[in-house]
Design a protein around this motif. Structure first.
Motif, PDB file in Angstrom:
ATOM      1  N   LEU A 212       0.832  -1.202   0.000  1.00 54.72           N
ATOM      2  CA  LEU A 212       0.000   0.000   0.000  1.00 54.72           C
ATOM      3  C   LEU A 212       0.868   1.255   0.000  1.00 54.72           C
ATOM      4  O   LEU A 212       0.530   2.260  -0.628  1.00 54.72           O
ATOM      5  N   GLN A 213       2.010   1.186   0.707  1.00 52.94           N
ATOM      6  CA  GLN A 213       2.929   2.326   0.724  1.00 52.94           C
ATOM      7  C   GLN A 213       3.449   2.613  -0.682  1.00 52.94           C
ATOM      8  O   GLN A 213       3.552   3.777  -1.097  1.00 52.94           O
ATOM      9  N   GLN A 214       3.762   1.550  -1.435  1.00 54.64           N
ATOM     10  CA  GLN A 214       4.273   1.733  -2.789  1.00 54.64           C
ATOM     11  C   GLN A 214       3.254   2.413  -3.694  1.00 54.64           C
ATOM     12  O   GLN A 214       3.614   3.052  -4.679  1.00 54.64           O
ATOM     13  N   LYS A 215       1.988   2.320  -3.347  1.00 54.81           N
ATOM     14  CA  LYS A 215       0.939   2.954  -4.133  1.00 54.81           C
ATOM     15  C   LYS A 215       0.565   4.333  -3.603  1.00 54.81           C
ATOM     16  O   LYS A 215      -0.464   4.895  -3.990  1.00 54.81           O
ATOM     17  N   GLY A 216       1.393   4.848  -2.685  1.00 50.35           N
ATOM     18  CA  GLY A 216       1.229   6.229  -2.259  1.00 50.35           C
ATOM     19  C   GLY A 216       0.673   6.454  -0.876  1.00 50.35           C
ATOM     20  O   GLY A 216       0.548   7.598  -0.433  1.00 50.35           O
ATOM     21  N   MET A 217       0.334   5.401  -0.155  1.00 49.97           N
ATOM     22  CA  MET A 217      -0.233   5.567   1.183  1.00 49.97           C
ATOM     23  C   MET A 217       0.887   5.723   2.221  1.00 49.97           C
ATOM     24  O   MET A 217       1.963   5.143   2.074  1.00 49.97           O
ATOM     25  N   GLU A 218       0.619   6.505   3.232  1.00 47.47           N
ATOM     26  CA  GLU A 218       1.589   6.695   4.318  1.00 47.47           C
ATOM     27  C   GLU A 218       1.820   5.363   5.021  1.00 47.47           C
ATOM     28  O   GLU A 218       0.879   4.636   5.328  1.00 47.47           O
ATOM     29  N   ARG A 219       3.086   4.999   5.259  1.00 48.14           N
ATOM     30  CA  ARG A 219       3.427   3.654   5.693  1.00 48.14           C
ATOM     31  C   ARG A 219       2.761   3.246   7.002  1.00 48.14           C
ATOM     32  O   ARG A 219       2.248   2.126   7.137  1.00 48.14           O
ATOM     33  N   SER A 220       2.769   4.114   7.998  1.00 45.31           N
ATOM     34  CA  SER A 220       2.177   3.733   9.278  1.00 45.31           C
ATOM     35  C   SER A 220       0.707   3.382   9.129  1.00 45.31           C
ATOM     36  O   SER A 220       0.242   2.355   9.632  1.00 45.31           O
ATOM     37  N   ARG A 221      -0.027   4.226   8.409  1.00 43.47           N
ATOM     38  CA  ARG A 221      -1.454   3.963   8.211  1.00 43.47           C
ATOM     39  C   ARG A 221      -1.671   2.692   7.393  1.00 43.47           C
ATOM     40  O   ARG A 221      -2.572   1.887   7.673  1.00 43.47           O
ATOM     41  N   ALA A 222      -0.819   2.478   6.408  1.00 48.51           N
ATOM     42  CA  ALA A 222      -0.917   1.264   5.598  1.00 48.51           C
ATOM     43  C   ALA A 222      -0.697   0.017   6.445  1.00 48.51           C
ATOM     44  O   ALA A 222      -1.393  -0.992   6.291  1.00 48.51           O
ATOM     45  N   ASP A 223       0.262   0.087   7.369  1.00 51.84           N
ATOM     46  CA  ASP A 223       0.527  -1.065   8.229  1.00 51.84           C
ATOM     47  C   ASP A 223      -0.648  -1.348   9.159  1.00 51.84           C
ATOM     48  O   ASP A 223      -0.987  -2.512   9.419  1.00 51.84           O
ATOM     49  N   TYR A 224      -1.295  -0.309   9.668  1.00 50.36           N
ATOM     50  CA  TYR A 224      -2.465  -0.528  10.524  1.00 50.36           C
ATOM     51  C   TYR A 224      -3.589  -1.190   9.741  1.00 50.36           C
ATOM     52  O   TYR A 224      -4.305  -2.070  10.258  1.00 50.36           O
ATOM     53  N   ILE A 225      -3.771  -0.801   8.492  1.00 53.77           N
ATOM     54  CA  ILE A 225      -4.778  -1.455   7.654  1.00 53.77           C
ATOM     55  C   ILE A 225      -4.440  -2.937   7.497  1.00 53.77           C
ATOM     56  O   ILE A 225      -5.309  -3.809   7.585  1.00 53.77           O
ATOM     57  N   GLY A 226      -3.149  -3.230   7.285  1.00 54.13           N
ATOM     58  CA  GLY A 226      -2.726  -4.620   7.195  1.00 54.13           C
ATOM     59  C   GLY A 226      -3.005  -5.398   8.465  1.00 54.13           C
ATOM     60  O   GLY A 226      -3.400  -6.568   8.422  1.00 54.13           O
ATOM     61  N   MET A 227      -2.801  -4.761   9.621  1.00 60.28           N
ATOM     62  CA  MET A 227      -3.076  -5.426  10.896  1.00 60.28           C
ATOM     63  C   MET A 227      -4.546  -5.810  11.016  1.00 60.28           C
ATOM     64  O   MET A 227      -4.882  -6.898  11.509  1.00 60.28           O
ATOM     65  N   LEU A 228      -5.427  -4.942  10.569  1.00 64.54           N
ATOM     66  CA  LEU A 228      -6.856  -5.252  10.634  1.00 64.54           C
ATOM     67  C   LEU A 228      -7.193  -6.429   9.724  1.00 64.54           C
ATOM     68  O   LEU A 228      -8.071  -7.246  10.040  1.00 64.54           O
ATOM     69  N   GLY A 229      -6.477  -6.537   8.602  1.00 66.06           N
ATOM     70  CA  GLY A 229      -6.673  -7.682   7.726  1.00 66.06           C
ATOM     71  C   GLY A 229      -6.336  -8.993   8.427  1.00 66.06           C
ATOM     72  O   GLY A 229      -7.026 -10.006   8.241  1.00 66.06           O
ATOM     73  N   THR A 230      -5.290  -8.990   9.253  1.00 63.26           N
ATOM     74  CA  THR A 230      -4.932 -10.224   9.963  1.00 63.26           C
ATOM     75  C   THR A 230      -6.041 -10.645  10.924  1.00 63.26           C
ATOM     76  O   THR A 230      -6.278 -11.840  11.119  1.00 63.26           O
TER      77      THR A 230
END
Length: 250
Positions: free
Chosen positions: A74-92
């Motif tokens: 998600l970061q590579q597509k322009g999203m701020e890394r911290s927020r992208a990682d939190y989205i990933g955590m919710l996916g888990t």
């Protein structure tokens, strides 16, 4: 912890308690190669875990979220890394709840603990409570990663295993059945390693598992088995201590 390979893989520890393992599951597998959750795939994974628990092994689980979101992508597509990682955590967490449902359909009492508070669907991550659940024969699934950005679920698996006093980390992988001396997807002559030390894996840049996870296990003498999820009964066999994949030791 003994360094003898056969003792590491025995059904019980030298202390006499049941074998306790941390199983890392790849999130991509949960989707069956697509975005979302494939119920039949999760049902099959749950059946394999349940079979091992019925035999007396204590199983804690960390699930990735790659079938939904990966923070780095998600970061590579322009999203701020911290927020992208939190989205990933919710996916888990979505994967955790799916696995919990199918484990309980197999008759296995299961608890989900998350590093981000979400009281309506999961307990908070409390190591001593997790250990007590394991001692009672329950499966414990850890979600939401470390609750902090920049930490992979590989690293979280090593940390949770250490804090919950597991005897081994079982790193299941999709599309690769162990640690190779080079990338088998690009080098047809890559050689699978039966055993390797953490130090050697780090020096040679063998990246099937995050370097931070390797380092954490190496510093604390925690053995790791890297194996492929593909193959009938592979998860059950790994949990029960059968030698498949690659054994990584300090």
């Amino acid at each position: 912890m003994t360094t003898d390979v056969q003792t590491q893989l025995a059904p019980t520890t030298t202390a006499g308690r049941p074998r306790r393992v941390l199983l890392k599951l790849s999130g991509e597998v949960f989707g069956g190669g697509r975005i979302g959750v494939d119920p039949e795939v999760v049902r099959g994974i749950a059946a394999q875990i349940a079979a091992a628990i019925r035999e007396g092994t204590q199983v804690a689980i960390v699930v990735g979220g790659g079938n939904f979101f990966r923070g780095a992508e998600l970061q590579q597509k322009g999203m701020e890394r911290s927020r992208a990682d939190y989205i990933g955590m919710l996916g888990t967490v979505m994967n955790c709840l799916a696995l919990q449902d199918f484990l309980e359909k197999e008759g296995i009492d299961t608890r989900v603990q998350t590093a981000i508070a979400m009281g309506q669907v999961a307990e908070p991550y409390i190591p001593r409570r997790a250990i007590r659940h394991l001692e009672k024969g329950r499966a414990v699934i850890f979600g939401a990663g470390a609750g902090m950005p920049y930490f992979s679920t590989d690293t979280v698996s090593a940390q949770r295993a250490l804090e919950c006093q597991c005897d081994m980390v079982l790193m299941s992988k999709s599309g690769v059945d162990g640690v190779y001396d080079s990338d088998p997807r690009t080098n047809p002559d890559a050689r699978k390693l039966e055993t390797v030390t953490y130090g050697d894996a780090l020096r040679r840049g063998l990246k099937v598992v995050d370097a931070a996870a390797f380092s954490l296990c190496m510093e604390n003498g925690l053995p790791m088995m890297v194996f492929g999820m593909e193959g009938a009964g592979n998860i059950t066999r790994a949990i029960q201590g059968e030698r498949i994949g690659t054994l990584v030791t300090a």
